[in-house]
Scaffold this motif. Structure first.
Motif, PDB file in Angstrom:
ATOM      1  N   GLN A 109       0.844  -1.197   0.000  1.00  0.00           N
ATOM      2  CA  GLN A 109       0.000   0.000   0.000  1.00  0.00           C
ATOM      3  C   GLN A 109       0.878   1.246   0.000  1.00  0.00           C
ATOM      4  OE1 GLN A 109      -3.481   0.041   0.153  1.00  0.00           O
ATOM      5  NE2 GLN A 109      -3.646  -2.163   0.141  1.00  0.00           N
ATOM      6  N   TYR A 151       4.353   0.440  -8.795  1.00  0.00           N
ATOM      7  CA  TYR A 151       3.448   0.327  -7.662  1.00  0.00           C
ATOM      8  C   TYR A 151       2.856  -1.076  -7.594  1.00  0.00           C
ATOM      9  CZ  TYR A 151       3.476   5.314  -6.709  1.00  0.00           C
ATOM     10  OH  TYR A 151       3.864   6.578  -6.361  1.00  0.00           O
ATOM     11  N   THR A 155      -2.218  -1.636  -4.056  1.00  0.00           N
ATOM     12  CA  THR A 155      -2.358  -0.274  -3.554  1.00  0.00           C
ATOM     13  C   THR A 155      -3.791   0.191  -3.759  1.00  0.00           C
ATOM     14  OG1 THR A 155      -0.055   0.314  -3.960  1.00  0.00           O
ATOM     15  CG2 THR A 155      -1.611   2.125  -3.897  1.00  0.00           C
TER      16      THR A 155
END
Length: 179
Positions: A109, A151, A155
């Motif tokens: 996250q 990422y 997330t």
């Protein structure tokens, strides 16, 4: 005339089905790479067996922001020596605690630098409202990294924040999160 239509329709249908397969199945598999954490960590041992709460390791800073993953120094308070039979714990003590080195954990996250997120403003929620329930897991979930952005697939997305804020009557104004 009917034969002419089939010459147009068949390639269209084949192309459409092919685009669906590539777009929904193949492209996402190409976009993300699977990774595993450098050390297998058992939340189950810490939560169920030791009765620990999330905030015993995942702490807030003085300004109310979230400090995230605990440091090796914090873990060494209990794990200065190998306590059990788990080879992952032995690896952790040998490679990280004894060498005073931080574990390069993969962060599920992670928010962009332009986003300010206050965990302290959300402290009335259970952690699993936004985060996966790993308290009962013996192994961390697979980490899916977007090859373009870097990422994690896990997330939280902006629409999830907006939906929750709308349901709770909280402000969705951009300046609240984006500083």
């Amino acid at each position: 005339m009917a034969k002419g239509k089939s010459c147009v329709v068949l390639p269209f249908v084949v192309g459409f089905v092919g685009a669906l397969i590539v777009g929904w199945w193949l492209f996402p598999k190409m976009l993300y790479s699977k990774k595993v954490q450098p050390i297998r960590f058992s939340h189950k041992v810490h939560v169920e067996d030791q009765g620990m709460a999330c905030d015993e390791c995942h702490l807030f800073r003085e300004d109310g922001s979230f400090a995230g993953i605990p440091t090796t120094e914090k873990c060494a308070e209990c794990h200065s020596e190998v306590m059990g039979e788990d080879p992952a714990e032995a690896k952790f003590v040998e490679e990280y605690v004894n060498k005073e080195k931080e574990v390069p954990w993969l962060i599920y996250q992670k928010q962009p630098d332009n986003v300010f997120f206050s965990h302290i403003a959300h402290q009335d929620f259970d952690c699993t409202t936004c985060h996966p329930d790993v308290g009962n897991s013996d192994t961390p979930p697979v980490y899916y990294e977007n090859k373009i952005t870097g990422y994690s697939k896990q997330t939280m997305k902006m629409w999830q924040c907006e939906r929750c804020h709308a349901q709770k009557g909280a402000s969705n104004a951009c300046y609240v999160c984006h500083k």
